[in-house]
Enzyme design. Structure first.
Site, PDB file in Angstrom:
ATOM      1  N   HIS A  74       0.748  15.427  12.420  1.00  0.00           N
ATOM      2  CA  HIS A  74       0.025  15.588  13.674  1.00  0.00           C
ATOM      3  C   HIS A  74      -1.401  15.069  13.546  1.00  0.00           C
ATOM      4  CE1 HIS A  74       3.325  17.966  15.354  1.00  0.00           C
ATOM      5  NE2 HIS A  74       3.423  18.475  14.129  1.00  0.00           N
TER       6      HIS A  74
ATOM      7  N   HIS B 161       2.136  24.052  25.215  1.00  0.00           N
ATOM      8  CA  HIS B 161       3.079  23.554  24.212  1.00  0.00           C
ATOM      9  C   HIS B 161       4.382  24.356  24.268  1.00  0.00           C
ATOM     10  CE1 HIS B 161      -0.324  21.593  22.024  1.00  0.00           C
ATOM     11  NE2 HIS B 161       0.609  20.883  21.444  1.00  0.00           N
TER      12      HIS B 161
ATOM     13  N   ASP C  89       4.480  15.090  19.357  1.00  0.00           N
ATOM     14  CA  ASP C  89       4.802  16.488  19.070  1.00  0.00           C
ATOM     15  C   ASP C  89       6.262  16.696  19.448  1.00  0.00           C
ATOM     16  OD1 ASP C  89       2.315  17.243  18.202  1.00  0.00           O
ATOM     17  OD2 ASP C  89       1.943  18.677  19.817  1.00  0.00           O
TER      18      ASP C  89
ATOM     19  N   ASN D 266       0.840  -1.202   0.000  1.00  0.00           N
ATOM     20  CA  ASN D 266       0.000   0.000   0.000  1.00  0.00           C
ATOM     21  C   ASN D 266       0.871   1.245   0.000  1.00  0.00           C
ATOM     22  OD1 ASN D 266      -2.449  -1.604   0.532  1.00  0.00           O
ATOM     23  ND2 ASN D 266      -1.580  -1.870   2.568  1.00  0.00           N
TER      24      ASN D 266
ATOM     25  N   HIS E 295       8.053  21.849  17.194  1.00  0.00           N
ATOM     26  CA  HIS E 295       6.690  22.162  16.746  1.00  0.00           C
ATOM     27  C   HIS E 295       6.255  23.565  17.186  1.00  0.00           C
ATOM     28  CE1 HIS E 295       2.682  21.437  15.404  1.00  0.00           C
ATOM     29  NE2 HIS E 295       2.156  21.065  16.553  1.00  0.00           N
TER      30      HIS E 295
END
Length: 262
Positions: free
Chosen positions: A74, A212, A80, A67, A84
């Site tokens: 993300h 973050h 992460d 495939n 990022h």
């Protein structure tokens, strides 16, 4: 398998963390959602697609399957990388292995999240966990159990909206880590990584992604859309989280598992 665990144990002990449980006396728990057309991605991200190249008998008389796949970094259960949200910090391929393995601290905030889908996990919740279970393990991996994993793969219940594109972002509703708690973890504890069973370490209604930014400035990676956290004890599991090694990647699909001792 024993030889591999001994090597892993040596790596963990060198990092100052407790050794993992014996794999012959423990239970492995897969914390990864599979990737398919149902996999949930950020509303603005390219979703996962799988194109069949070959599936069946060949002229040579043997079966062959292959495939092609494509997706954003993300989405689904993923890493992460610090770059990022923090320029110059670690990319997906550069994160040291010792930051991707370690003892788990599973902090259950599901009751608060059920009462408020925009809940932000406060410092006080970590202090309460430590009163019950002892200090967060040094060099450990904190996993926030909000209960959102039980909503997978229902996009509306999991994200708060089934819309896609930029117009969907203001309608996102799910819990996350408070920026104050992120700053506390960086300043007061020595964790190697953090994970959560929602699409983002920041809550859905965040527009500044401060958690973050705080974590990634300290090169602490995050694992998002983690599955089956209800199968782990608050303390005692050992996590192995290995992302696809994308050179320069800001994130990557993640296979994350935990070993729970008997």
């Amino acid at each position: 398998m024993r030889r591999g665990l001994l090597a892993l144990t040596g790596l963990v002990l060198a990092c100052g963390s407790p050794p993992p449980p014996d794999p012959l006396a423990g239970t492995w728990v897969d914390l990864t959602h599979d990737f398919s057309s149902e996999t949930i991605y950020w509303p603005t991200a390219k979703p996962f697609s799988l194109e069949v190249v070959s599936e069946g008998q060949t002229p040579g008389g043997f079966y062959y399957a292959a495939n092609d796949y494509a997706a954003a970094e993300h989405g689904g259960t993923h890493l992460d990388a610090p770059i990022h949200f923090s320029e110059g910090r670690l990319t997906a391929d550069a994160i040291p292995l010792e930051r991707l393995v370690g003892p788990a601290a599973v902090v259950d905030v599901s009751a608060a999240a059920a009462a408020d889908p925009d809940h932000e996990v406060p410092v006080e919740r970590f202090l309460a966990w430590e009163r019950d279970h002892g200090p967060l393990p040094e060099g450990g991996i904190v996993l926030l159990r909000t209960g959102w994993g039980s909503r997978w793969p229902d996009r509306l219940r999991y994200l708060g909206t089934d819309r896609t594109g930029p117009d969907a972002v203001p309608h996102l509703h799910f819990p996350g880590l408070s920026p104050a708690a992120a700053r506390w973890l960086v300043a007061e504890r020595r964790i190697h990584a953090i994970g959560i069973d929602t699409p983002s370490i920041d809550r859905g209604q965040s527009t500044t992604f401060e958690s973050h930014r705080v974590l990634f400035a300290a090169d602490i990676p995050a694992f998002e859309n983690v599955a089956h956290l209800d199968r782990l004890p608050p303390r005692g599991a050992f996590v192995i989280a290995l992302p696809m090694k994308i050179r320069g990647g800001s994130g990557a699909p993640l296979r994350i598992v935990a070993l729970v001792g008997e």
